[in-house]
Design a protein around this motif. Sequence first.
Motif, mmCIF file in Angstrom:
data_model
loop_
_atom_site.group_PDB
_atom_site.id
_atom_site.type_symbol
_atom_site.label_atom_id
_atom_site.label_comp_id
_atom_site.label_asym_id
_atom_site.label_seq_id
_atom_site.Cartn_x
_atom_site.Cartn_y
_atom_site.Cartn_z
ATOM 1 N N ASP A 127 -2.162 -18.258 -30.762
ATOM 2 C CA ASP A 127 -0.713 -18.013 -30.903
ATOM 3 C C ASP A 127 -0.187 -17.229 -29.707
ATOM 4 O OD1 ASP A 127 -0.609 -19.188 -33.552
ATOM 5 O OD2 ASP A 127 -1.842 -17.462 -34.107
ATOM 6 N N LYS A 128 -1.037 -16.396 -29.141
ATOM 7 C CA LYS A 128 -0.711 -15.653 -27.916
ATOM 8 C C LYS A 128 -1.974 -15.574 -27.073
ATOM 9 C CE LYS A 128 3.391 -14.067 -29.418
ATOM 10 N NZ LYS A 128 4.659 -14.484 -28.852
ATOM 11 N N LEU A 129 -1.768 -15.536 -25.757
ATOM 12 C CA LEU A 129 -2.910 -15.422 -24.849
ATOM 13 C C LEU A 129 -2.639 -14.286 -23.859
ATOM 14 C CD1 LEU A 129 -5.595 -16.626 -23.695
ATOM 15 C CD2 LEU A 129 -4.150 -18.007 -22.161
ATOM 16 N N ILE A 130 -3.510 -13.280 -23.877
ATOM 17 C CA ILE A 130 -3.414 -12.195 -22.878
ATOM 18 C C ILE A 130 -4.343 -12.554 -21.718
ATOM 19 C CG2 ILE A 130 -3.906 -9.754 -22.409
ATOM 20 C CD1 ILE A 130 -3.409 -9.188 -25.406
ATOM 21 N N ILE A 131 -3.807 -12.482 -20.507
ATOM 22 C CA ILE A 131 -4.675 -12.683 -19.343
ATOM 23 C C ILE A 131 -4.828 -11.332 -18.644
ATOM 24 C CG2 ILE A 131 -4.987 -13.889 -17.148
ATOM 25 C CD1 ILE A 131 -3.609 -16.292 -18.328
ATOM 26 N N SER A 132 -6.054 -10.836 -18.657
ATOM 27 C CA SER A 132 -6.335 -9.503 -18.072
ATOM 28 C C SER A 132 -7.569 -9.649 -17.193
ATOM 29 C CB SER A 132 -6.556 -8.481 -19.182
ATOM 30 O OG SER A 132 -7.428 -8.990 -20.177
ATOM 31 N N ILE A 133 -7.334 -10.195 -16.002
ATOM 32 C CA ILE A 133 -8.453 -10.500 -15.091
ATOM 33 C C ILE A 133 -8.348 -9.672 -13.812
ATOM 34 C CG2 ILE A 133 -8.851 -12.831 -16.000
ATOM 35 C CD1 ILE A 133 -7.202 -13.846 -13.534
ATOM 36 N N GLY A 134 -7.762 -8.493 -13.941
ATOM 37 C CA GLY A 134 -7.643 -7.597 -12.791
ATOM 38 C C GLY A 134 -6.208 -7.540 -12.283
ATOM 39 N N ARG A 135 -5.994 -6.715 -11.274
ATOM 40 C CA ARG A 135 -4.638 -6.489 -10.758
ATOM 41 C C ARG A 135 -4.630 -6.631 -9.243
ATOM 42 N NH1 ARG A 135 -1.134 -4.504 -14.328
ATOM 43 N NH2 ARG A 135 0.068 -3.307 -12.816
ATOM 44 N N VAL A 136 -3.453 -6.960 -8.713
ATOM 45 C CA VAL A 136 -3.326 -7.146 -7.262
ATOM 46 C C VAL A 136 -2.355 -6.102 -6.698
ATOM 47 C CG1 VAL A 136 -3.893 -9.605 -7.221
ATOM 48 C CG2 VAL A 136 -1.538 -8.922 -7.639
ATOM 49 N N PRO A 137 -2.652 -5.638 -5.461
ATOM 50 C CA PRO A 137 -1.773 -4.626 -4.866
ATOM 51 C C PRO A 137 -0.361 -5.164 -4.665
ATOM 52 C CG PRO A 137 -3.317 -5.524 -3.249
ATOM 53 C CD PRO A 137 -3.747 -6.045 -4.582
ATOM 54 N N ASN A 138 0.624 -4.260 -4.787
ATOM 55 C CA ASN A 138 2.023 -4.683 -4.706
ATOM 56 C C ASN A 138 2.665 -4.191 -3.404
ATOM 57 O OD1 ASN A 138 4.711 -5.314 -5.173
ATOM 58 N ND2 ASN A 138 5.070 -3.447 -6.368
ATOM 59 N N THR A 139 2.923 -5.141 -2.503
ATOM 60 C CA THR A 139 3.642 -4.783 -1.265
ATOM 61 C C THR A 139 4.887 -5.661 -1.118
ATOM 62 O OG1 THR A 139 2.167 -6.265 -0.053
ATOM 63 C CG2 THR A 139 1.630 -3.920 0.012
ATOM 64 N N ILE A 140 5.304 -6.256 -2.250
ATOM 65 C CA ILE A 140 6.440 -7.183 -2.206
ATOM 66 C C ILE A 140 7.721 -6.428 -1.847
ATOM 67 C CG2 ILE A 140 7.826 -8.801 -3.601
ATOM 68 C CD1 ILE A 140 5.282 -8.913 -5.481
ATOM 69 N N GLY A 141 8.459 -6.950 -0.873
ATOM 70 C CA GLY A 141 9.776 -6.398 -0.534
ATOM 71 C C GLY A 141 9.737 -5.031 0.107
ATOM 72 N N LEU A 142 8.586 -4.624 0.619
ATOM 73 C CA LEU A 142 8.441 -3.285 1.193
ATOM 74 C C LEU A 142 8.859 -3.250 2.669
ATOM 75 C CD1 LEU A 142 7.298 -0.361 0.780
ATOM 76 C CD2 LEU A 142 5.064 -1.283 1.407
ATOM 77 N N GLY A 143 8.977 -4.410 3.267
ATOM 78 C CA GLY A 143 9.365 -4.466 4.689
ATOM 79 C C GLY A 143 8.267 -3.989 5.612
ATOM 80 N N GLY A 144 7.028 -4.069 5.157
ATOM 81 C CA GLY A 144 5.906 -3.606 5.972
ATOM 82 C C GLY A 144 5.805 -4.366 7.292
ATOM 83 N N ASP A 145 6.153 -5.661 7.254
ATOM 84 C CA ASP A 145 6.061 -6.485 8.471
ATOM 85 C C ASP A 145 7.044 -6.002 9.545
ATOM 86 O OD1 ASP A 145 7.897 -7.212 6.517
ATOM 87 O OD2 ASP A 145 8.152 -9.239 7.311
ATOM 88 N N ILE A 146 8.154 -5.418 9.122
ATOM 89 C CA ILE A 146 9.178 -4.969 10.082
ATOM 90 C C ILE A 146 8.644 -3.842 10.967
ATOM 91 C CG2 ILE A 146 11.457 -3.807 10.228
ATOM 92 C CD1 ILE A 146 12.212 -5.475 7.725
ATOM 93 N N VAL A 147 7.808 -2.981 10.360
ATOM 94 C CA VAL A 147 7.273 -1.857 11.150
ATOM 95 C C VAL A 147 5.812 -2.075 11.566
ATOM 96 C CG1 VAL A 147 8.853 -0.055 10.364
ATOM 97 C CG2 VAL A 147 6.883 -0.653 8.941
ATOM 98 N N GLY A 148 5.235 -3.224 11.167
ATOM 99 C CA GLY A 148 3.861 -3.534 11.588
ATOM 100 C C GLY A 148 2.798 -2.858 10.730
ATOM 101 N N LEU A 149 3.083 -2.675 9.445
ATOM 102 C CA LEU A 149 2.105 -2.068 8.532
ATOM 103 C C LEU A 149 0.951 -3.038 8.294
ATOM 104 C CD1 LEU A 149 1.573 0.345 6.515
ATOM 105 C CD2 LEU A 149 2.668 -1.095 4.773
ATOM 106 N N LYS A 150 -0.280 -2.530 8.452
ATOM 107 C CA LYS A 150 -1.460 -3.411 8.351
ATOM 108 C C LYS A 150 -1.983 -3.487 6.918
ATOM 109 C CE LYS A 150 -5.628 -3.656 10.811
ATOM 110 N NZ LYS A 150 -6.541 -2.904 11.654
#
Length: 495
Positions: free
Chosen positions: A294-317
Amino acid sequence: MEACIAVVPIRWTSLIPGKDMAKNFDVVVIGGGPGGYIAAIRAAQLGFSVACIDEWKNEKGGPAPGGTCTNVGCIPSKALLQSSEHFEHAGHAFAEHGIDIAGLSLNLRQMLSRKETVVKQNNDGILYLFKKNKVSFFHGRGAFAKAEAGVYTISVTGTAAETVTAKHVVIATGSNARELPGAPFDERLILSNTGALAIEAVPKRLGVIGAGVIGLEMGSVWRRLGAAVTVLEALPTFLGAVDEQIAKEAHKLFVKQGLAINLGVKIGAITQGADDVSVAYTDDKGIEQKAVFDKLIISIGRVPNTIGLGGDIVGLKLDGRGFIAVDDDCKTNLPNVWAVGDVVRGPMLAHKAEEEGVAVAERIAGQHGHVNFNTVPWVIYTAPEIAWVGKNEQQLKADGVAYKAGVFPFMANGRARALGDTAGMVKFLADAKTDEILGVHIVGPMASELISEAVVAMEFRASSEDIARICHAHPSLSEATKEAALAVEKRALNF
Ligand code: FAD
Ligand code: NAI
């Protein structure tokens, strides 16, 4: 989080500097989870002018600082674990104590509403702490706009567009749940941790992919409330990061409680129906299976969040796995830009994020911030709880370290018997020559609290004999810790 004790409702808008106030800060922290908000408070304590930017919104669109931990992680999961455990005890354990309950029923709406109240108390507590410490709070998304002459400009996109500048930036943007390819989260049938904490009616059949920390905690909550829970795990071993003896004991107990744990499976197609979801998988014998939930939980780990941070603008590695690349001191490749918590390497734990946040603030102040990864405790808040610190037996064997082990079962502990909570054990691992404690592993009642003694002992490089010689209150669960330390030299007194 400690913030939960400081509950003072305030108007968040009052925290945003007015037009006439300067928007230049010594330190800007992006992300208000445990890594970010603690870094901001510590930096303010050290005398810096500090801003913290966080975009999390509550259901009314207002700010909800505290990140994953406060909103959809540590805090709400522990609230539901507590409520569901009360429900289970009322249904199954009270009678033994001579307490009969007639007409026991579940008010899930109230249980969820209490959880939301607990979350809000923590959100408000953090806003209060910002005010108390004179941290300027900005509600919105922070993104690097430019770096010029040693000054970083960060745009804030929220209810109002703002720009702030700072010499030092701490990134604490956290992590998001990992999706299975072909099965995106819709939070209706296919749930991440967010949906798993807000199911509005107990599902009859709940599927959980991933027998890790979230799978076991959330699986336990919904099983206690009445769901038939099936856990599908890719690895052939249960809780591979946990000491084998402890994991084996926990597995036995969870299966006895009614969790159907299938190890060594290979997940195939996941298909959504109108009101259910079916999962095709190959079991550990190579046989094709299909289960409908009836419901399915997917809990297979987490991924780092850099979405929308603008890291590419300043050259963040970033590193090869998408984490912000940092050195041992949490320094990124950019001068005076630091990163802490889930968005960098290391365990994804709130207290690890906090320790890094404090250490970075202190390093900015020229002090010697310090995080000892070897003494970061882990806790899985199932019943019984599982907690550990340091090395486990299989790691010591693999490293060729000579060690001695001491084990003491809660069955032989007077307080555990009085509590009616005798499952599990405490296990000490100590160096064979020096007796220094190398690891402590617990499955049993209040393991989350008991592990602190082991963490302190290991920080001070204590021996198992040190713990064995310390007076522990009677009757207490902590006597099991002392007895396990005594057992290292085969001289437990009560077993
Ligand atoms: P987060 O808490 O994820 O906070 C990041 C914050 O940054 C968020 O508020 C996000 O909105 C904000 N943000 C991101 N990008 C931007 C941007 N560009 N601008 C502005 N804001 C931004 N850990 C434990 O130690 N104990 C537990 O019991 C525990 N239970 C958990 C239960 C569940 C269900 C889950 C999912 C996690 C649990 N964790 C637990 C893990 C813990 O929640 C994380 O390790 C911790 O929250 C990481 O803190 P953080 O500050 O790095 O990131
Ligand atoms: P996890 O890493 O704890 O467990 C994920 C599990 O999924 C692993 O056992 C893995 O082998 C399995 N898996 C991966 N891919 C799979 C696949 N395709 N099919 C089947 N199984 C698969 O991750 P989880 O549970 O998502 O939690 C994320 C993190 O959040 C934790 O690692 C922890 O850092 C943090 N957390 C901490 C808590 C605590 O401290 N009490 C509570 C909850 C989360």
